[in-house]
Design a protein around this motif. Structure first.
Motif, mmCIF file in Angstrom:
data_model
loop_
_atom_site.group_PDB
_atom_site.id
_atom_site.type_symbol
_atom_site.label_atom_id
_atom_site.label_comp_id
_atom_site.label_asym_id
_atom_site.label_seq_id
_atom_site.Cartn_x
_atom_site.Cartn_y
_atom_site.Cartn_z
ATOM 1 N N SER B 319 0.823 -1.212 0.000
ATOM 2 C CA SER B 319 0.000 0.000 0.000
ATOM 3 C C SER B 319 0.857 1.263 0.000
ATOM 4 C CB SER B 319 -0.911 0.000 1.225
ATOM 5 O OG SER B 319 -0.111 0.099 2.385
ATOM 6 N N LYS B 320 2.152 1.134 0.271
ATOM 7 C CA LYS B 320 3.019 2.306 0.320
ATOM 8 C C LYS B 320 3.680 2.596 -1.027
ATOM 9 C CE LYS B 320 4.498 3.776 3.868
ATOM 10 N NZ LYS B 320 4.453 4.492 5.098
ATOM 11 N N ILE B 321 3.305 1.798 -2.034
ATOM 12 C CA ILE B 321 3.926 1.947 -3.354
ATOM 13 C C ILE B 321 2.858 2.312 -4.377
ATOM 14 C CG2 ILE B 321 5.171 0.722 -5.182
ATOM 15 C CD1 ILE B 321 6.249 -1.092 -2.900
ATOM 16 N N GLY B 322 3.183 3.275 -5.212
ATOM 17 C CA GLY B 322 2.276 3.621 -6.293
ATOM 18 C C GLY B 322 2.997 3.486 -7.625
ATOM 19 N N VAL B 323 2.341 2.867 -8.603
ATOM 20 C CA VAL B 323 2.965 2.636 -9.907
ATOM 21 C C VAL B 323 2.149 3.352 -10.978
ATOM 22 C CG1 VAL B 323 3.799 0.907 -11.524
ATOM 23 C CG2 VAL B 323 3.666 0.362 -9.076
ATOM 24 N N ILE B 324 2.816 4.184 -11.745
ATOM 25 C CA ILE B 324 2.114 4.963 -12.771
ATOM 26 C C ILE B 324 2.756 4.703 -14.126
ATOM 27 C CG2 ILE B 324 1.488 7.296 -13.526
ATOM 28 C CD1 ILE B 324 1.730 8.187 -10.607
ATOM 29 N N GLY B 325 1.944 4.355 -15.096
ATOM 30 C CA GLY B 325 2.455 4.208 -16.461
ATOM 31 C C GLY B 325 2.424 2.764 -16.934
ATOM 32 N N GLY B 326 3.030 2.520 -18.066
ATOM 33 C CA GLY B 326 3.084 1.175 -18.613
ATOM 34 C C GLY B 326 2.486 1.061 -20.002
ATOM 35 N N ASP B 351 -1.607 2.159 -12.198
ATOM 36 C CA ASP B 351 -2.488 2.726 -13.215
ATOM 37 C C ASP B 351 -1.680 3.138 -14.434
ATOM 38 O OD1 ASP B 351 -4.579 3.749 -14.610
ATOM 39 O OD2 ASP B 351 -5.201 5.210 -13.087
ATOM 40 N N ALA B 352 -2.040 2.561 -15.555
ATOM 41 C CA ALA B 352 -1.348 2.903 -16.799
ATOM 42 C C ALA B 352 -1.903 4.186 -17.402
ATOM 43 C CB ALA B 352 -1.469 1.766 -17.802
ATOM 44 N N GLN B 353 -3.043 4.659 -16.883
ATOM 45 C CA GLN B 353 -3.603 5.914 -17.392
ATOM 46 C C GLN B 353 -3.212 7.033 -16.444
ATOM 47 O OE1 GLN B 353 -7.435 5.600 -19.414
ATOM 48 N NE2 GLN B 353 -7.906 3.897 -18.070
ATOM 49 N N LEU B 354 -3.014 8.211 -17.003
ATOM 50 C CA LEU B 354 -2.542 9.324 -16.188
ATOM 51 C C LEU B 354 -3.634 10.351 -15.944
ATOM 52 C CD1 LEU B 354 0.190 8.029 -16.850
ATOM 53 C CD2 LEU B 354 1.152 10.332 -16.918
ATOM 54 N N GLY B 355 -4.778 9.878 -15.508
ATOM 55 C CA GLY B 355 -5.849 10.831 -15.240
ATOM 56 C C GLY B 355 -6.377 11.476 -16.505
ATOM 57 N N ASP B 356 -5.944 10.963 -17.652
ATOM 58 C CA ASP B 356 -6.398 11.545 -18.907
ATOM 59 C C ASP B 356 -7.202 10.529 -19.702
ATOM 60 O OD1 ASP B 356 -4.405 9.781 -19.463
ATOM 61 O OD2 ASP B 356 -3.357 11.059 -20.893
ATOM 62 N N GLY B 357 -7.560 9.441 -19.030
ATOM 63 C CA GLY B 357 -8.281 8.392 -19.748
ATOM 64 C C GLY B 357 -9.694 8.254 -19.223
ATOM 65 N N ALA B 516 -1.980 -2.623 -21.762
ATOM 66 C CA ALA B 516 -1.747 -2.402 -20.333
ATOM 67 C C ALA B 516 -2.979 -2.764 -19.516
ATOM 68 C CB ALA B 516 -1.350 -0.948 -20.096
ATOM 69 N N LEU B 517 -4.149 -2.348 -19.985
ATOM 70 C CA LEU B 517 -5.374 -2.668 -19.253
ATOM 71 C C LEU B 517 -5.597 -4.178 -19.264
ATOM 72 C CD1 LEU B 517 -7.833 0.150 -20.411
ATOM 73 C CD2 LEU B 517 -6.201 0.160 -18.524
ATOM 74 N N GLU B 518 -5.374 -4.778 -20.415
ATOM 75 C CA GLU B 518 -5.616 -6.214 -20.530
ATOM 76 C C GLU B 518 -4.652 -6.998 -19.633
ATOM 77 O OE1 GLU B 518 -8.211 -7.028 -22.374
ATOM 78 O OE2 GLU B 518 -8.002 -9.161 -21.883
ATOM 79 N N MET B 519 -3.435 -6.471 -19.476
ATOM 80 C CA MET B 519 -2.449 -7.164 -18.642
ATOM 81 C C MET B 519 -2.594 -6.799 -17.163
ATOM 82 S SD MET B 519 -0.786 -9.275 -20.368
ATOM 83 C CE MET B 519 -2.048 -9.602 -21.553
ATOM 84 N N GLY B 520 -3.576 -5.991 -16.852
ATOM 85 C CA GLY B 520 -3.852 -5.705 -15.445
ATOM 86 C C GLY B 520 -3.064 -4.549 -14.861
ATOM 87 N N LEU B 521 -2.513 -3.681 -15.712
ATOM 88 C CA LEU B 521 -1.827 -2.515 -15.166
ATOM 89 C C LEU B 521 -2.849 -1.426 -14.856
ATOM 90 C CD1 LEU B 521 1.433 -2.397 -17.334
ATOM 91 C CD2 LEU B 521 1.104 -3.321 -15.044
ATOM 92 N N THR B 522 -3.793 -1.775 -14.057
ATOM 93 C CA THR B 522 -4.865 -0.872 -13.664
ATOM 94 C C THR B 522 -5.418 -1.409 -12.356
ATOM 95 O OG1 THR B 522 -6.879 0.188 -14.491
ATOM 96 C CG2 THR B 522 -6.626 -2.158 -14.977
ATOM 97 N N PRO B 523 -5.889 -0.552 -11.472
ATOM 98 C CA PRO B 523 -6.292 -1.061 -10.170
ATOM 99 C C PRO B 523 -7.504 -1.979 -10.234
ATOM 100 C CG PRO B 523 -6.787 1.288 -10.362
ATOM 101 C CD PRO B 523 -5.971 0.907 -11.555
#
Ligand code: SF4
Ligand code: FES
Ligand code: FES
Lengths: 208, 827
Positions: B319-326, B351-357, B516-523
């Motif tokens: 929970s202390k780590i955040g991952v952005i991009g991909g 999250d592979a999206q940067l608040g713009d998706g 990225a979404l298909e591979m689960g790079l999204t919460p």
């Protein structure tokens, strides 16, 4: 020079209203621009592009296709002297030389007073009347050198008022009242004429 | 294919070609029918993706339709029953000779210095079909050369053979008729209007289709000879269209990208952004070595040290780590990272999206359409949010073709007029915050009155089309970064329930975002759209609870709940819409680990930077916006010590004492097929083969109820009397990393401007080009006014990431819509 004047914009609007698609009005509008400035200026082409909703490149493409549109300033009287074969046989070249000498310019040039431009042109379809020329697209037939001099004289002193300045197509302007317009309609919404529809079916292959 | 060719072969048309009895498809052009039967008729002007014009006469062949043999241009001739065709007769040969001799009269013989030399149809045709020598002894014509007709394209008029391909492309395909035939007869030349360059997003296509060397591209000019080039077919990762391309290299350096004619995707066309993207790969500024900040500045270090530091930074509670991009990585790399982060470390703040998706689950639960379905003849296209010309330019060309040539109808529901507006049957231009209610009125059919400023007439027109029983495809993207995605989700919900037959095409724009979404790079999701509690073989764990999206990650970082940010090829400091939030988050966290190819504003703030290869340097797979798989191939080696993204994931796992269980891309592919249901039927050899590439299967999410918690129908009340609501979207050319690192494209963006509705411009008494003061909190800028077609009054359009003003300063992610003040400057 310039974009269309306010007055000419009104004329342009009327011309455009005669066509189902604005861009069909391009040729008469180019004439209008040429009438205004004596030639078709770049700015005018951009203005026409705005008026009919095409790009300036498209206007230039159309304009440059036609010899009657000149894209650089020319004299008030543009004199096109034919030196094609029929005229050449009866003195077309000599007439051109005489014109060049008396006006002091070469074919393609314009006199310093901005009155005359001479062009050396190909057949202007008056082969039986050579040597001949057009001044602002008005014919002069079977000219001798002195006929030419008289014509110049008349243009200079204004007695030849039958020849309007370069760019003016007619001495009167066509005006069609809106309620007299005929055949207007968007091609998309206008039904096919009956005679056309009846010809539509079975485009039988030729020779089949 | 061209419009003249029917989509289905109904009946065969018998004809005879060089004495052989064959069948053509109904309506097929002779040049095509011959080609299909192994007879290549030489041509210059004919292009299968454009209408025939019969300009060059190279394709003359002898044809007898019962009236005796005569020469006919085979590109203009539909095969008719019992046509006798002879492509080898004496008169055909004489015609080919004659046409070539004429064509070569004024064509310079400068092939040794011409870019096209070696791949030139004129050279080839002259060699194969020409007379061998010319009787023309006169001086050839000369023009000033080359003249730049745009920032990217040069024109050499002496070489032009007037085939009308470039001009036809500009007018018919791209819709930018900025080049045209000028003058007539012998004088005819292609040119622009003086002072008005061919500044089309698609100008590079004309270079590719010019059958001679008359058009050359600035980046490629004189850099290589075609016979020295090595090439590999690949997929463009520039945006999510996934255009098929050929990567060409010389001496281990990418020198050119050409479009490949993929029937399902890009029809051989590319945007200039895709075509010249390789320049960023070649950029001097590429990261070569791993870097660490040990003493206040980033310094090159060895991989071991950098990986160790990265592992330390990640050795925290999930929970202390955040991952952005991909979104920039291949599907294989995305899987590797997903497995490492979710399957080994149990992290779900990804999250592979940067608040713009758009909310990932909402997008993934939509019944998907392909590009072909969206662009089908006679279909109805609903454009929600985006302007495809700016966001997905190659898709735009397909849509434009559908609407202009194939009778598709377009409804746009966008914040302003788009590149397709002139062809739209209904133009619904939404004020920020009103997309949801407008879609609701369409979905429920309550269109009798105007809604949120949109007239009843537009709504009725749209409604009629939507109910017309024609196939409907909704193309959905985020049209406004200054408006919460909840409005878009609400629109999706209403359209989905109002038109259950409709299909959807996601227009999320970032490169491989769908992978990225298909591979689960999204919460909240595991690969294949599976819920977090799914057990996946070989994954030692899965996240215990649903994690945060990018906004949530940044907020937690600000609160001190997240102390390590891992950036996977992302640059949130410039790319996340809420500038303040992302700045505060970066200030608050202890560690930033960046996996990137460039030192971006964000990676400069990192403690550890791990350098990656880019597309063209690494192999893998791309999943485009229709969920179609196609190969990304490597052609050159990455610079310095760069490693592929998946290797970095595997390395980190190994240093941390784990094992991802694969060491090649094909092993990853095997694992993906074995473990992820949506990939179970994928035949990877089909992905690698030339062809359109397979679609993956629908995930269990598809058809499930649209997640609606994020849907927002409330129309926010304007806050102040002088505020205008922000419409922030992207231009094709902006300050984005890949464009900015590409030498010839980095100068093509415009300055930021304040786009006003004409009503607001009138109210303020300003005209195009006048300056206005734009104020957002402490930030003020003086911007030139641009009156924007279709922008509803009360909105101001400021594109994202253009120099001059950063609208991110005015965006707060916590507001549903955002406003700025726009005032006339006191002079
Ligand atoms: S520039 Fe090339 S593509 Fe354009 S008309 Fe000339 S030969 Fe054809
Ligand atoms: S040759 Fe002079 S008019 Fe025909
Ligand atoms: S290819 Fe048929 S005329 Fe050019």
């Amino acid at each position: 020079m310039s974009r269309l004047t306010a007055q000419n914009q009104e004329v342009a609007a009327e011309i455009i209203s005669r066509y189902p698609r604005a861009k069909s009005a391009l040729i008469p509008l180019l004439h209008l621009a040429q009438e205004q400035d004596g030639y078709v200026a770049d700015d005018a082409m951009e203005h026409l592009a705005e008026l009919v909703g095409v790009t300036p490149a498209e206007v230039l493409g159309t304009c440059s296709f036609y010899e009657m549109f000149v894209r650089h300033p020319v004299g008030k009287y543009k004199i096109d002297i034919c030196t094609n074969i029929s005229c050449q046989l009866v003195g077309g070249e000599e007439l051109l030389h005489h014109a060049e000498e008396t006006l002091g310019i070469r074919a393609g040039g314009t006199t310093d007073d901005g009155l005359f431009t001479i062009e050396d042109v190909e057949c202007i379809a008056a082969c039986t009347e050579g040597p001949c020329l057009q001044v602002n697209y008005r014919y002069e037939y079977r000219l001798s050198n002195s006929d030419f001099d008289n014509m110049i004289e008349g243009l200079r002193d204004g007695s030849r008022d039958d020849v309007p300045p370069h760019g003016t197509l007619g001495l009167t302007r066509q005006h069609i009242p809106q309620d007299h317009l005929a055949g207007i309609g968007s091609p998309e919404t206008t039904p096919m004429p009956a005679w056309f529809e009846s010809r539509q079916p079975e485009p039988e292959a030729e020779g089949a | 294919m061209t419009d003249t060719a029917p989509t289905e072969a109904t009946t065969g048309v018998p004809f005879t070609l060089n004495g052989k009895d064959l069948e053509a498809k109904d309506g097929e052009l002779l040049i095509e029918a011959a080609e299909r039967n192994g007879v290549h008729i030489p041509r210059f002007c004919y292009h299968p993706r454009m209408e025939s014009v019969g300009m060059c006469r190279m394709c003359l062949v002898e044809v007898d339709t019962g009236r005796g043999p005569g020469l006919q241009p085979s590109c203009m001739l539909t095969v008719t029953p019992n046509m006798l065709v002879n492509t080898e007769s004496e008169s055909t040969k004489a015609a080919q000779d004659g046409v070539l001799e004429l064509t070569l009269i004024n064509h310079p013989l400068d092939c040794p210095v011409c870019d096209k030399g070696g791949e030139c149809p004129l050279q080839d045709n002259a060699f194969a079909f020409g007379p061998g020598e010319s009787r023309f002894v006169e001086e050839k014509r000369h023009y000033e050369k080359p003249i730049p007709i745009s920032d990217l394209v040069f024109l050499d008029r002496e070489r032009c053979i007037l085939c009308d391909r470039c001009t036809r492309f500009a007018d018919d395909v791209a819709g930018d008729p900025l080049i045209h035939f000028i003058d007539r007869g012998n004088q005819t030349q292609v040119n622009t209007f003086p002072g008005l360059p061919f500044s089309s997003y698609f100008s590079g296509n004309t270079v590719q289709i010019c059958p001679v060397g008359a058009l050359t591209s600035k980046p490629y000019r004189f850099t290589a000879r075609p016979w020295d080039l090595a090439e590999n077919e690949s997929t463009s990762t520039v945006d999510s269209t996934g255009a098929r391309i050929v990567l060409q290299s010389s001496q281990d350096k990418l020198v050119r990208i050409l479009g490949v004619d993929s029937d399902a995707v890009n029809w051989s066309w590319l945007s200039d952004k895709e075509r010249f993207a390789y320049e960023a790969t070649n950029a001097e500024s590429r990261l070569h070595d791993p870097m660490m900040d040990t003493s206040g500045a980033l310094e090159s270090v060895r991989w071991n040290a950098a990986l160790g530091a990265a592992v330390n930074a990640l050795a925290l509670a999930p929970s202390k780590i955040g991952v952005i991009g991909g979104a920039r990585m291949s599907v294989e790399s995305q899987y590797a990272w997903a497995k490492m982060l979710k399957g080994l470390a149990g992290i779900d703040n990804i999250d592979a999206q940067l608040g713009d998706g758009i909310d990932a689950e909402a997008i993934m639960s939509l019944p998907r359409a392909t590009i072909d379905e969206a662009a089908q003849p006679g279909g109805v296209i609903v454009l929600v949010g985006i302007d495809p010309k700016e966001d997905l330019p190659t898709l735009y060309l397909r849509l434009r073709h559908a609407v202009v040539k194939d009778g598709a109808s377009l409804i746009e529901m966008t914040p302003r007029a788009t590149g397709l507006s002139e062809f739209a049957s209904a133009r619904i231009h939404t004020q920020p915050g009103s997309l949801g209610v407008i879609a609701q009125s369409l979905g429920t059919g309550m269109v009798g009155t105007s809604v949120a400023g949109v007239s009843a007439r537009q709504l009725t027109d749209a409604s009629k089309l939507l109910k017309s029983k024609r196939p409907v495809t909704v193309i959905v993207g985020r049209g406004n970064l200054a408006e919460r995605d909840g409005y878009t989700v609400a629109a999706l919900k209403s359209l989905r329930s109002g038109f259950p037959e409709a299909k959807f095409l996601s227009a999320l724009r970032r490169g491989n975002i769908h992978g990225a979404l298909e591979m689960g790079l999204t919460p909240g999701l595991l690969p294949g759209g599976q819920p977090l509690d799914t057990e996946i073989d070989g994954w030692i764990t899965t996240p215990a609870e649903r994690g945060l999206d990018t906004e949530g990650i940044l907020r937690s970082a600000v609160k001190g709940e997240i102390s390590t940010l891992l950036l996977l090829g992302s640059d949130p400091l410039t790319d996340y819409p809420d500038r303040n939030l992302v700045r505060e988050a970066f200030d608050a966290v202890t560690n930033v680990v960046s996996v990137d190819a460039f030192l971006t504003e964000s990676s400069q703030r990192a403690n550890v930077v791990l350098p990656t290869t880019l597309a063209g340097e690494s192999a893998g797979t791309f999943l485009n916006l229709e969920n179609r798989l196609s190969p990304i191939r490597s052609k050159v080696t990455g610079p310095g010590q760069t490693r592929d993204d998946w290797m970095i994931a595997a390395d980190i796992a190994a240093v941390a004492g784990g094992d991802l269980g694969f060491s090649t891309v094909s092993e990853i592919r095997e694992e993906i097929s074995a473990l992820i249901p949506t990939f179970a039927d994928i035949d990877w050899s089909e992905v690698d083969a030339a062809g359109d590439g397979p679609l993956i299967a629908s995930s269990p999410l598809v058809g499930s109820d649209l997640r609606t918690s994020g849907a927002d129908y409330s129309v926010p009340v304007p806050s102040g009397d002088y505020g205008l609501r922000l419409v922030v979207d992207r231009k094709m050319w902006d300050l984005g990393t890949m464009v900015n690192e590409s030498a010839s494209q980095s100068q093509l963006h415009t300055e930021a401007y304040a786009g006003l509705a004409s009503a607001d411009a009138t109210r303020l008494g300003v005209f195009d080009g006048d300056k206005v003061a734009v104020t957002a909190g402490d930030h003020q800028a003086s911007l030139a006014v641009k009156v924007i077609a279709g922008l509803p009054a009360g909105s101001v359009h400021i594109p994202f990431r253009l120099p001059g003003f950063d609208p991110g300063e005015a965006i707060s992610a916590s507001f549903p819509v955002n406003e700025v003040a726009v005032e006339v400057e006191s002079s």
